[in-house]
Design a protein around this motif. Sequence first.
Motif, PDB file in Angstrom:
ATOM      1  N   PHE A  30       0.838  -1.201   0.000  1.00  0.00           N
ATOM      2  CA  PHE A  30       0.000   0.000   0.000  1.00  0.00           C
ATOM      3  C   PHE A  30       0.877   1.258   0.000  1.00  0.00           C
ATOM      4  CE2 PHE A  30      -4.725  -0.182   1.200  1.00  0.00           C
ATOM      5  CZ  PHE A  30      -4.963  -1.198   0.299  1.00  0.00           C
ATOM      6  N   ASP A  31       1.956   1.219   0.787  1.00  0.00           N
ATOM      7  CA  ASP A  31       2.869   2.360   0.838  1.00  0.00           C
ATOM      8  C   ASP A  31       3.551   2.572  -0.512  1.00  0.00           C
ATOM      9  OD1 ASP A  31       4.412   4.432   2.365  1.00  0.00           O
ATOM     10  OD2 ASP A  31       6.088   3.106   1.906  1.00  0.00           O
ATOM     11  N   LEU A  32       3.990   1.498  -1.144  1.00  0.00           N
ATOM     12  CA  LEU A  32       4.636   1.588  -2.455  1.00  0.00           C
ATOM     13  C   LEU A  32       3.659   2.109  -3.511  1.00  0.00           C
ATOM     14  CD1 LEU A  32       6.643  -1.765  -2.461  1.00  0.00           C
ATOM     15  CD2 LEU A  32       7.649   0.525  -2.591  1.00  0.00           C
ATOM     16  N   LEU A  33       2.429   1.629  -3.474  1.00  0.00           N
ATOM     17  CA  LEU A  33       1.426   2.079  -4.438  1.00  0.00           C
ATOM     18  C   LEU A  33       1.181   3.577  -4.291  1.00  0.00           C
ATOM     19  CD1 LEU A  33      -1.054  -0.920  -4.071  1.00  0.00           C
ATOM     20  CD2 LEU A  33       0.204  -0.332  -6.154  1.00  0.00           C
ATOM     21  N   GLY A  34       1.099   4.058  -3.043  1.00  0.00           N
ATOM     22  CA  GLY A  34       0.913   5.486  -2.813  1.00  0.00           C
ATOM     23  C   GLY A  34       2.084   6.296  -3.327  1.00  0.00           C
TER      24      GLY A  34
ATOM     25  N   GLY B 253       2.112   6.933  -6.982  1.00  0.00           N
ATOM     26  CA  GLY B 253       1.112   7.847  -7.533  1.00  0.00           C
ATOM     27  C   GLY B 253      -0.266   7.252  -7.679  1.00  0.00           C
ATOM     28  N   LEU B 254      -0.520   6.139  -7.003  1.00  0.00           N
ATOM     29  CA  LEU B 254      -1.823   5.483  -7.051  1.00  0.00           C
ATOM     30  C   LEU B 254      -2.539   5.633  -5.709  1.00  0.00           C
ATOM     31  CD1 LEU B 254      -0.607   2.249  -8.848  1.00  0.00           C
ATOM     32  CD2 LEU B 254      -2.244   3.884  -9.823  1.00  0.00           C
ATOM     33  N   ASP B 255      -3.859   5.504  -5.742  1.00  0.00           N
ATOM     34  CA  ASP B 255      -4.667   5.525  -4.522  1.00  0.00           C
ATOM     35  C   ASP B 255      -5.177   4.117  -4.239  1.00  0.00           C
ATOM     36  OD1 ASP B 255      -4.439   8.256  -4.018  1.00  0.00           O
ATOM     37  OD2 ASP B 255      -6.149   8.745  -5.301  1.00  0.00           O
ATOM     38  N   PRO B 256      -4.585   3.393  -3.283  1.00  0.00           N
ATOM     39  CA  PRO B 256      -5.087   2.055  -2.948  1.00  0.00           C
ATOM     40  C   PRO B 256      -6.486   2.150  -2.351  1.00  0.00           C
ATOM     41  CG  PRO B 256      -2.866   2.415  -2.075  1.00  0.00           C
ATOM     42  CD  PRO B 256      -3.385   3.744  -2.501  1.00  0.00           C
ATOM     43  N   VAL B 257      -7.416   1.319  -2.846  1.00  0.00           N
ATOM     44  CA  VAL B 257      -8.806   1.385  -2.377  1.00  0.00           C
ATOM     45  C   VAL B 257      -9.318   0.053  -1.827  1.00  0.00           C
ATOM     46  CG1 VAL B 257      -9.421   3.304  -3.888  1.00  0.00           C
ATOM     47  CG2 VAL B 257      -9.676   0.956  -4.726  1.00  0.00           C
ATOM     48  N   ASP B 258      -8.578  -1.045  -2.046  1.00  0.00           N
ATOM     49  CA  ASP B 258      -9.084  -2.333  -1.577  1.00  0.00           C
ATOM     50  C   ASP B 258      -7.938  -3.327  -1.485  1.00  0.00           C
ATOM     51  OD1 ASP B 258     -11.430  -4.047  -0.899  1.00  0.00           O
ATOM     52  OD2 ASP B 258     -10.736  -5.193  -2.635  1.00  0.00           O
ATOM     53  N   ARG B 259      -8.092  -4.269  -0.542  1.00  0.00           N
ATOM     54  CA  ARG B 259      -7.175  -5.409  -0.483  1.00  0.00           C
ATOM     55  C   ARG B 259      -7.923  -6.591   0.109  1.00  0.00           C
ATOM     56  NH1 ARG B 259      -2.638  -3.225   3.850  1.00  0.00           N
ATOM     57  NH2 ARG B 259      -3.962  -3.013   5.696  1.00  0.00           N
TER      58      ARG B 259
ATOM     59  N   LEU C  24      -5.023 -12.157   4.897  1.00  0.00           N
ATOM     60  CA  LEU C  24      -4.062 -11.762   3.874  1.00  0.00           C
ATOM     61  C   LEU C  24      -2.683 -12.333   4.202  1.00  0.00           C
ATOM     62  CD1 LEU C  24      -6.380  -9.495   3.818  1.00  0.00           C
ATOM     63  CD2 LEU C  24      -4.673  -8.051   2.722  1.00  0.00           C
ATOM     64  N   SER C  25      -2.667 -13.432   4.939  1.00  0.00           N
ATOM     65  CA  SER C  25      -1.408 -13.925   5.495  1.00  0.00           C
ATOM     66  C   SER C  25      -0.459 -14.517   4.469  1.00  0.00           C
ATOM     67  CB  SER C  25      -1.698 -14.970   6.583  1.00  0.00           C
ATOM     68  OG  SER C  25      -2.457 -16.045   6.059  1.00  0.00           O
ATOM     69  N   VAL C  26      -0.983 -14.998   3.330  1.00  0.00           N
ATOM     70  CA  VAL C  26      -0.086 -15.556   2.301  1.00  0.00           C
ATOM     71  C   VAL C  26      -0.336 -14.825   0.976  1.00  0.00           C
ATOM     72  CG1 VAL C  26       0.755 -17.642   1.150  1.00  0.00           C
ATOM     73  CG2 VAL C  26      -0.049 -17.768   3.518  1.00  0.00           C
ATOM     74  N   ASN C  27      -1.250 -15.295   0.164  1.00  0.00           N
ATOM     75  CA  ASN C  27      -1.551 -14.622  -1.106  1.00  0.00           C
ATOM     76  C   ASN C  27      -2.581 -13.522  -0.884  1.00  0.00           C
ATOM     77  OD1 ASN C  27      -0.891 -17.625  -1.740  1.00  0.00           O
ATOM     78  ND2 ASN C  27      -0.489 -16.565  -3.655  1.00  0.00           N
ATOM     79  N   TYR C  28      -2.369 -12.373  -1.530  1.00  0.00           N
ATOM     80  CA  TYR C  28      -3.353 -11.303  -1.406  1.00  0.00           C
ATOM     81  C   TYR C  28      -3.348 -10.447  -2.666  1.00  0.00           C
ATOM     82  CZ  TYR C  28       0.478  -8.046  -0.232  1.00  0.00           C
ATOM     83  OH  TYR C  28       1.619  -7.276  -0.272  1.00  0.00           O
ATOM     84  N   VAL C  29      -4.393  -9.623  -2.798  1.00  0.00           N
ATOM     85  CA  VAL C  29      -4.578  -8.803  -3.991  1.00  0.00           C
ATOM     86  C   VAL C  29      -5.007  -7.401  -3.568  1.00  0.00           C
ATOM     87  CG1 VAL C  29      -6.981  -9.549  -4.267  1.00  0.00           C
ATOM     88  CG2 VAL C  29      -5.708  -8.727  -6.270  1.00  0.00           C
ATOM     89  N   THR C  30      -4.618  -6.405  -4.348  1.00  0.00           N
ATOM     90  CA  THR C  30      -4.982  -5.018  -4.070  1.00  0.00           C
ATOM     91  C   THR C  30      -5.593  -4.384  -5.310  1.00  0.00           C
ATOM     92  OG1 THR C  30      -2.855  -4.107  -4.779  1.00  0.00           O
ATOM     93  CG2 THR C  30      -3.030  -4.799  -2.474  1.00  0.00           C
ATOM     94  N   ALA C  31      -6.441  -3.385  -5.073  1.00  0.00           N
ATOM     95  CA  ALA C  31      -6.979  -2.566  -6.157  1.00  0.00           C
ATOM     96  C   ALA C  31      -6.619  -1.114  -5.858  1.00  0.00           C
ATOM     97  CB  ALA C  31      -8.487  -2.734  -6.274  1.00  0.00           C
ATOM     98  N   SER C  32      -6.180  -0.403  -6.883  1.00  0.00           N
ATOM     99  CA  SER C  32      -5.801   1.002  -6.741  1.00  0.00           C
ATOM    100  C   SER C  32      -6.314   1.784  -7.934  1.00  0.00           C
ATOM    101  CB  SER C  32      -4.271   1.155  -6.674  1.00  0.00           C
ATOM    102  OG  SER C  32      -3.714   0.350  -5.670  1.00  0.00           O
ATOM    103  N   LEU C  33      -6.513   3.077  -7.727  1.00  0.00           N
ATOM    104  CA  LEU C  33      -6.964   3.963  -8.786  1.00  0.00           C
ATOM    105  C   LEU C  33      -5.923   5.039  -9.062  1.00  0.00           C
ATOM    106  CD1 LEU C  33     -10.661   4.488  -7.653  1.00  0.00           C
ATOM    107  CD2 LEU C  33      -9.838   2.937  -9.447  1.00  0.00           C
ATOM    108  N   LYS C  34      -5.808   5.402 -10.318  1.00  0.00           N
ATOM    109  CA  LYS C  34      -4.987   6.548 -10.673  1.00  0.00           C
ATOM    110  C   LYS C  34      -5.846   7.799 -10.536  1.00  0.00           C
ATOM    111  CE  LYS C  34      -1.943   8.437 -14.222  1.00  0.00           C
ATOM    112  NZ  LYS C  34      -1.149   8.129 -15.419  1.00  0.00           N
TER     113      LYS C  34
END
Length: 253
Positions: free
Chosen positions: A204-208, A211-217, A236-246
């Motif tokens: 989430f920190d890297l995405l921010g 230049g992206l806005d993380p909105v879900d994980r 979210l202990s092993v595999n996880y997914v995130t959604a971000s918006l520009k």
Amino acid sequence: MQAGQTTVDPAEVAKFEAMAAEWWDPKGKFKPLHMLNPCRLDYITRQIAGEFARDLNAPEPFKGLRLLDIGCGGGLLAEPMARLGAEVVGADAAPRNIPVAQIHAEQSGLTIDYRHTTAEDMAAAGEQFDVVLNMEVVEHVSDPLAYLTACQQLLKPSGLHICSTINRNPKSFAMAIVGAEYVMRWLPKGTHEWNKFITPDELFDLLGKAGLDPVDRKGFVFNPITWGWSISDRDLSVNYVTASLKPASPKPA
């Protein structure tokens, strides 16, 4: 990052080059991805439909959307996206993956623009997409922030970025490396390096910063009893997914 520079790690590319011919064998070296794919597709399609107000029951709900699958491999995600009507570009740094993907798409009657290229080169060329899929790639690059920044540059304003990876903790070492590579032998030994795994907070920190806005994980959770995957709001202990918006307009400096 200057034109011509890349975050591609040659050693990581070589690992997947060696497995290229097995992409579409559900019992081969990519068995874990074949097992995970329905779960990934459920998350991806719901996120795209929600962001772009599309009806998943329509014949081609993603028609009119331009989508990039970066690190496309043999096309396990690119093909269903094309079937849903998206204009799909599949890009991969491993050259042997591209003809495998092209042949399978042709046999499936699908038109997909597969390219042997990198996110950085595509961003430098000014390519733009409504959606960028970045699935199980960020843990294999040499500079995650530079790579994610290139993915952000590839998005149109208000575009959607979906990124999945593996958490870094003792459980992920036990399951993603010891379990998958040594016990079950689903993957060749050395496919993953635990120290390259990224925690959800770090991502989430890297995405921010990119230049992206993380909105879900969400978590992708494997159940050894049902031998299947599911999406979890909590685990979210092993595999996880995130959604971000520009952002629709550039963030202030």
